[in-house]
Design a protein around this motif. Sequence first.
Motif, PDB file in Angstrom:
ATOM      1  N   ARG A  78       0.822  -1.203   0.000  1.00 58.75           N
ATOM      2  CA  ARG A  78       0.000   0.000   0.000  1.00 58.75           C
ATOM      3  C   ARG A  78       0.863   1.263   0.000  1.00 58.75           C
ATOM      4  O   ARG A  78       0.486   2.282  -0.583  1.00 58.75           O
ATOM      5  N   GLU A  79       2.014   1.187   0.661  1.00 57.64           N
ATOM      6  CA  GLU A  79       2.934   2.323   0.656  1.00 57.64           C
ATOM      7  C   GLU A  79       3.425   2.628  -0.761  1.00 57.64           C
ATOM      8  O   GLU A  79       3.711   3.781  -1.101  1.00 57.64           O
ATOM      9  N   LEU A  80       3.508   1.580  -1.581  1.00 57.62           N
ATOM     10  CA  LEU A  80       3.963   1.746  -2.964  1.00 57.62           C
ATOM     11  C   LEU A  80       2.820   2.076  -3.920  1.00 57.62           C
ATOM     12  O   LEU A  80       3.013   2.142  -5.132  1.00 57.62           O
ATOM     13  N   GLY A  81       1.637   2.242  -3.375  1.00 56.96           N
ATOM     14  CA  GLY A  81       0.496   2.615  -4.197  1.00 56.96           C
ATOM     15  C   GLY A  81      -0.325   1.438  -4.689  1.00 56.96           C
ATOM     16  O   GLY A  81      -1.281   1.634  -5.454  1.00 56.96           O
ATOM     17  N   GLY A  82       0.037   0.231  -4.292  1.00 61.05           N
ATOM     18  CA  GLY A  82      -0.734  -0.944  -4.698  1.00 61.05           C
ATOM     19  C   GLY A  82      -2.046  -1.042  -3.942  1.00 61.05           C
ATOM     20  O   GLY A  82      -2.139  -0.674  -2.767  1.00 61.05           O
ATOM     21  N   SER A  83      -3.075  -1.532  -4.607  1.00 59.76           N
ATOM     22  CA  SER A  83      -4.389  -1.678  -3.982  1.00 59.76           C
ATOM     23  C   SER A  83      -5.102  -2.891  -4.571  1.00 59.76           C
ATOM     24  O   SER A  83      -6.013  -2.763  -5.386  1.00 59.76           O
ATOM     25  N   PRO A  84      -4.659  -4.105  -4.193  1.00 59.81           N
ATOM     26  CA  PRO A  84      -5.261  -5.313  -4.779  1.00 59.81           C
ATOM     27  C   PRO A  84      -6.739  -5.441  -4.446  1.00 59.81           C
ATOM     28  O   PRO A  84      -7.171  -5.095  -3.344  1.00 59.81           O
ATOM     29  N   LYS A  85      -7.502  -5.925  -5.422  1.00 65.90           N
ATOM     30  CA  LYS A  85      -8.933  -6.148  -5.200  1.00 65.90           C
ATOM     31  C   LYS A  85      -9.164  -7.270  -4.198  1.00 65.90           C
ATOM     32  O   LYS A  85     -10.108  -7.234  -3.395  1.00 65.90           O
ATOM     33  N   VAL A  86      -8.316  -8.311  -4.283  1.00 66.43           N
ATOM     34  CA  VAL A  86      -8.490  -9.492  -3.448  1.00 66.43           C
ATOM     35  C   VAL A  86      -7.151  -9.846  -2.817  1.00 66.43           C
ATOM     36  O   VAL A  86      -6.136  -9.926  -3.504  1.00 66.43           O
ATOM     37  N   VAL A  87      -7.158 -10.058  -1.490  1.00 65.19           N
ATOM     38  CA  VAL A  87      -6.007 -10.627  -0.795  1.00 65.19           C
ATOM     39  C   VAL A  87      -6.500 -11.881  -0.085  1.00 65.19           C
ATOM     40  O   VAL A  87      -7.334 -11.806   0.830  1.00 65.19           O
ATOM     41  N   LEU A  88      -6.017 -13.020  -0.533  1.00 63.62           N
ATOM     42  CA  LEU A  88      -6.425 -14.307   0.014  1.00 63.62           C
ATOM     43  C   LEU A  88      -5.238 -14.920   0.743  1.00 63.62           C
ATOM     44  O   LEU A  88      -4.185 -15.159   0.151  1.00 63.62           O
ATOM     45  N   SER A  89      -5.399 -15.168   2.039  1.00 65.50           N
ATOM     46  CA  SER A  89      -4.354 -15.811   2.840  1.00 65.50           C
ATOM     47  C   SER A  89      -4.830 -17.197   3.231  1.00 65.50           C
ATOM     48  O   SER A  89      -5.894 -17.342   3.834  1.00 65.50           O
ATOM     49  N   LEU A  90      -4.042 -18.221   2.908  1.00 65.70           N
ATOM     50  CA  LEU A  90      -4.461 -19.579   3.211  1.00 65.70           C
ATOM     51  C   LEU A  90      -4.365 -19.934   4.684  1.00 65.70           C
ATOM     52  O   LEU A  90      -4.767 -21.019   5.100  1.00 65.70           O
ATOM     53  N   ASN A  91      -3.803 -19.032   5.491  1.00 62.20           N
ATOM     54  CA  ASN A  91      -3.872 -19.181   6.941  1.00 62.20           C
ATOM     55  C   ASN A  91      -3.933 -17.786   7.554  1.00 62.20           C
ATOM     56  O   ASN A  91      -3.891 -16.791   6.848  1.00 62.20           O
ATOM     57  N   GLY A  92      -4.069 -17.730   8.881  1.00 59.41           N
ATOM     58  CA  GLY A  92      -4.132 -16.433   9.536  1.00 59.41           C
ATOM     59  C   GLY A  92      -5.464 -16.103  10.171  1.00 59.41           C
ATOM     60  O   GLY A  92      -5.706 -14.954  10.537  1.00 59.41           O
ATOM     61  N   TYR A  93      -6.331 -17.103  10.345  1.00 55.97           N
ATOM     62  CA  TYR A  93      -7.601 -16.880  11.050  1.00 55.97           C
ATOM     63  C   TYR A  93      -7.300 -16.879  12.557  1.00 55.97           C
ATOM     64  O   TYR A  93      -7.515 -17.855  13.257  1.00 55.97           O
ATOM     65  N   ASP A  94      -6.784 -15.767  13.038  1.00 57.59           N
ATOM     66  CA  ASP A  94      -6.239 -15.658  14.387  1.00 57.59           C
ATOM     67  C   ASP A  94      -6.624 -14.300  14.945  1.00 57.59           C
ATOM     68  O   ASP A  94      -6.163 -13.267  14.476  1.00 57.59           O
ATOM     69  N   HIS A  95      -7.476 -14.304  15.968  1.00 60.20           N
ATOM     70  CA  HIS A  95      -7.960 -13.047  16.524  1.00 60.20           C
ATOM     71  C   HIS A  95      -6.863 -12.249  17.214  1.00 60.20           C
ATOM     72  O   HIS A  95      -6.904 -11.013  17.219  1.00 60.20           O
ATOM     73  N   SER A  96      -5.881 -12.924  17.787  1.00 56.70           N
ATOM     74  CA  SER A  96      -4.778 -12.196  18.424  1.00 56.70           C
ATOM     75  C   SER A  96      -3.946 -11.449  17.384  1.00 56.70           C
ATOM     76  O   SER A  96      -3.355 -10.405  17.673  1.00 56.70           O
ATOM     77  N   LEU A  97      -3.907 -11.964  16.153  1.00 61.34           N
ATOM     78  CA  LEU A  97      -3.180 -11.286  15.078  1.00 61.34           C
ATOM     79  C   LEU A  97      -3.829  -9.939  14.754  1.00 61.34           C
ATOM     80  O   LEU A  97      -3.140  -8.951  14.467  1.00 61.34           O
ATOM     81  N   LEU A  98      -5.149  -9.888  14.818  1.00 64.27           N
ATOM     82  CA  LEU A  98      -5.844  -8.624  14.550  1.00 64.27           C
ATOM     83  C   LEU A  98      -5.539  -7.579  15.617  1.00 64.27           C
ATOM     84  O   LEU A  98      -5.438  -6.390  15.310  1.00 64.27           O
ATOM     85  N   ARG A  99      -5.380  -8.015  16.845  1.00 61.87           N
ATOM     86  CA  ARG A  99      -5.085  -7.056  17.911  1.00 61.87           C
ATOM     87  C   ARG A  99      -3.721  -6.388  17.707  1.00 61.87           C
ATOM     88  O   ARG A  99      -3.511  -5.253  18.122  1.00 61.87           O
ATOM     89  N   ARG A 100      -2.814  -7.100  17.039  1.00 61.22           N
ATOM     90  CA  ARG A 100      -1.471  -6.555  16.820  1.00 61.22           C
ATOM     91  C   ARG A 100      -1.343  -5.835  15.475  1.00 61.22           C
ATOM     92  O   ARG A 100      -0.604  -4.862  15.368  1.00 61.22           O
ATOM     93  N   HIS A 101      -2.034  -6.345  14.448  1.00 63.41           N
ATOM     94  CA  HIS A 101      -1.808  -5.839  13.094  1.00 63.41           C
ATOM     95  C   HIS A 101      -3.098  -5.575  12.331  1.00 63.41           C
ATOM     96  O   HIS A 101      -3.080  -5.546  11.101  1.00 63.41           O
ATOM     97  N   GLY A 102      -4.202  -5.370  13.023  1.00 67.69           N
ATOM     98  CA  GLY A 102      -5.504  -5.297  12.381  1.00 67.69           C
ATOM     99  C   GLY A 102      -5.609  -4.381  11.176  1.00 67.69           C
ATOM    100  O   GLY A 102      -6.039  -4.810  10.098  1.00 67.69           O
ATOM    101  N   PRO A 103      -5.222  -3.102  11.275  1.00 62.84           N
ATOM    102  CA  PRO A 103      -5.398  -2.187  10.132  1.00 62.84           C
ATOM    103  C   PRO A 103      -4.696  -2.650   8.864  1.00 62.84           C
ATOM    104  O   PRO A 103      -5.214  -2.453   7.759  1.00 62.84           O
ATOM    105  N   ASP A 104      -3.517  -3.275   8.996  1.00 58.97           N
ATOM    106  CA  ASP A 104      -2.804  -3.751   7.805  1.00 58.97           C
ATOM    107  C   ASP A 104      -3.482  -4.966   7.177  1.00 58.97           C
ATOM    108  O   ASP A 104      -3.236  -5.276   6.007  1.00 58.97           O
TER     109      ASP A 104
END
Length: 399
Positions: free
Chosen positions: A245-271
């Motif tokens: 995003r810093e480089l101006g990229g704005s993908p329509k879809v970001v699919l992560s095959l893992n990362g369904y982790d609520h504690s991860l959102l508390r640390r890095h949610g906005p990104d």
Amino acid sequence: MSTILLGLVVGTGCSGTTASAASCTGDRAAPGVTRDEVRLGLLYPDSGLLAAAFPGLRAGVDARLGEANAAGGIQGRNVVYDWRDDAATTEGNLSGARELVDQRGAFGVLEFTVAASGSAKYLADRRIPTVGLAAEDVWTQYGNMFSFASTLAAPIDTYGRFVKERGGASAFLLRSAMSTGVSGAALRVGQSLQALGVEVVGSFAYTPGADGVSDVAREIVASGADTVVTMITPTDLPPVLHAIRELGGSPKVVLSLNGYDHSLLRRHGPDLAGVLVPVFYRPFEAGGAPIQHYLDAMARYSPQTDDAEQEFGLIGYINTDLFLRGLQAAGPCPTRQSFLAGMRTLTRYDAGGLIQPTNVGATRGRQPTCFALMQVNPSGSAFTVAQDNLCGRALGPTL
């Protein structure tokens, strides 16, 4: 009796087990089985570059075993385990398996790693029951290895379907360089995308620390891809997305095959806002008796965990439950052979409602064609259910 209680209590009954346990002594006793207990081994990466990818795993294992033992065990025997750290390397995986089986006398192995290929042949040659995370091709090749879902088996078109539905036309695949199993996943996801007309325009095998985040992000943006599919450690994803995003990229879809982790959102949610994660089990947000039963078990038997709503806690719990069901099906005097035979009788296994009913013995070489699709909300503060039951079809081994 409710479905959830039936699914979990069936593996913990102990009626009339004293005589049965006594009959398994002497020459009839299988390795790891005594009058009072069954000893398992647990293999997973507690150190190394991929250790952070498995949060909550042991808590899920401990919770399910705690439940079983509090209810009388399996056929009157407590189920206990020793564990070894394989550091997510094939060498460490083989060494750990040998220690657990040859030195600690494990009856079977619970295995959650991306380096199972290190010990797969060793365990298969000895017919050691092995249950866990099917993250490599070896899980489709050996008859002693079981999982509630094989996500790296023959490709399905489901990934391509929802990328296309969301306007994706070209994709960049970002995968971990630390695992050959992940390479297999990338190939299958690429096949799924291409089957629906989504062009794969680039890929990168990423090693955190060795590869610069900005360099990776620059390559993704330069590819022109409107979709990014990631198979990297969840904690490594937020910096990459931030750099894009810093480089101006704005993908329509970001699919992560893992990362369904609520504690991860508390640390890095906005990104992580907008990221989509497929799950092959009942999402926490769906609630209901199965999820509440799991959360109660985690609170009671794994109080050390600060967040029970982590994907690997649930994956550890479900696969441990699967092992217990196989052990129950092996009969009052279990052997490794009777365990393997018993697993093939589990034709509608559903982990007490935590997963869709599945034929355990017939899932090798196939992955589920349906899953729930979770999405991080715009503020990055929570997951929402983007689609509850997204389905496609199997494509076969090759296109």
